[in-house]
Design an enzyme around this catalytic site. Structure first.
Site, PDB file in Angstrom:
ATOM      1  CG  LEU A  14      -2.148   0.816   1.088  1.00 46.86           C
ATOM      2  CD1 LEU A  14      -2.817   0.828  -0.267  1.00 46.86           C
ATOM      3  CD2 LEU A  14      -3.119   0.743   2.189  1.00 46.86           C
ATOM      4  CG  HIS A  15       4.200   1.398  -0.049  1.00 47.73           C
ATOM      5  ND1 HIS A  15       4.895   2.159   1.213  1.00 47.73           N
ATOM      6  CD2 HIS A  15       4.264   0.160   0.652  1.00 47.73           C
ATOM      7  CE1 HIS A  15       4.902   1.457   2.349  1.00 47.73           C
ATOM      8  NE2 HIS A  15       4.778   0.169   1.935  1.00 47.73           N
ATOM      9  CB  ALA A  16       4.128   4.081  -5.191  1.00 51.40           C
ATOM     10  N   PRO A  18      -0.800   2.554  -5.351  1.00 47.82           N
ATOM     11  CG  PRO A  18      -0.386   0.351  -5.167  1.00 47.82           C
ATOM     12  CD  PRO A  18       0.356   1.799  -5.656  1.00 47.82           C
TER      13      PRO A  18
END
Length: 86
Positions: A14-16, A18
């Site tokens: 759940l980075h960048a 997303p």
């Protein structure tokens, strides 16, 4: 209070992108939204990109997304779909 438990499927967690997509959708909701790892840590503001990134959620980890109020179920379904999309 409604909530959804979701396993994060994106390779980057759940980075960048997303995380940005998640926060953009969360910001459209009139209610507060929180996100917490299922194993450790308290809930953070689901409308804050910095808070979401600081959770350091990786692929395969689970989170609980919570919201309360009118339309919460619809918002939670959409956010769960974003978090569980590879």
């Amino acid at each position: 209070m409604g909530e959804r438990k979701v396993t994060v499927a994106a390779e980057v967690g759940l980075h960048a992108r997303p995380a940005a997509t998640f926060v953009q959708r969360a910001k459209l909701a009139p209610m507060d939204i929180t996100v917490a790892k299922t194993h450790g840590g308290g809930p953070v503001n689901g409308k804050s990109i910095l808070a979401i990134m600081a959770l350091d959620v990786r692929q395969g980890e689970s989170v609980v997304i919570s919201a309360e109020g009118e339309g919460a179920d619809e918002v939670l379904d959409e956010l769960a779909k974003i978090a569980s999309t590879p």
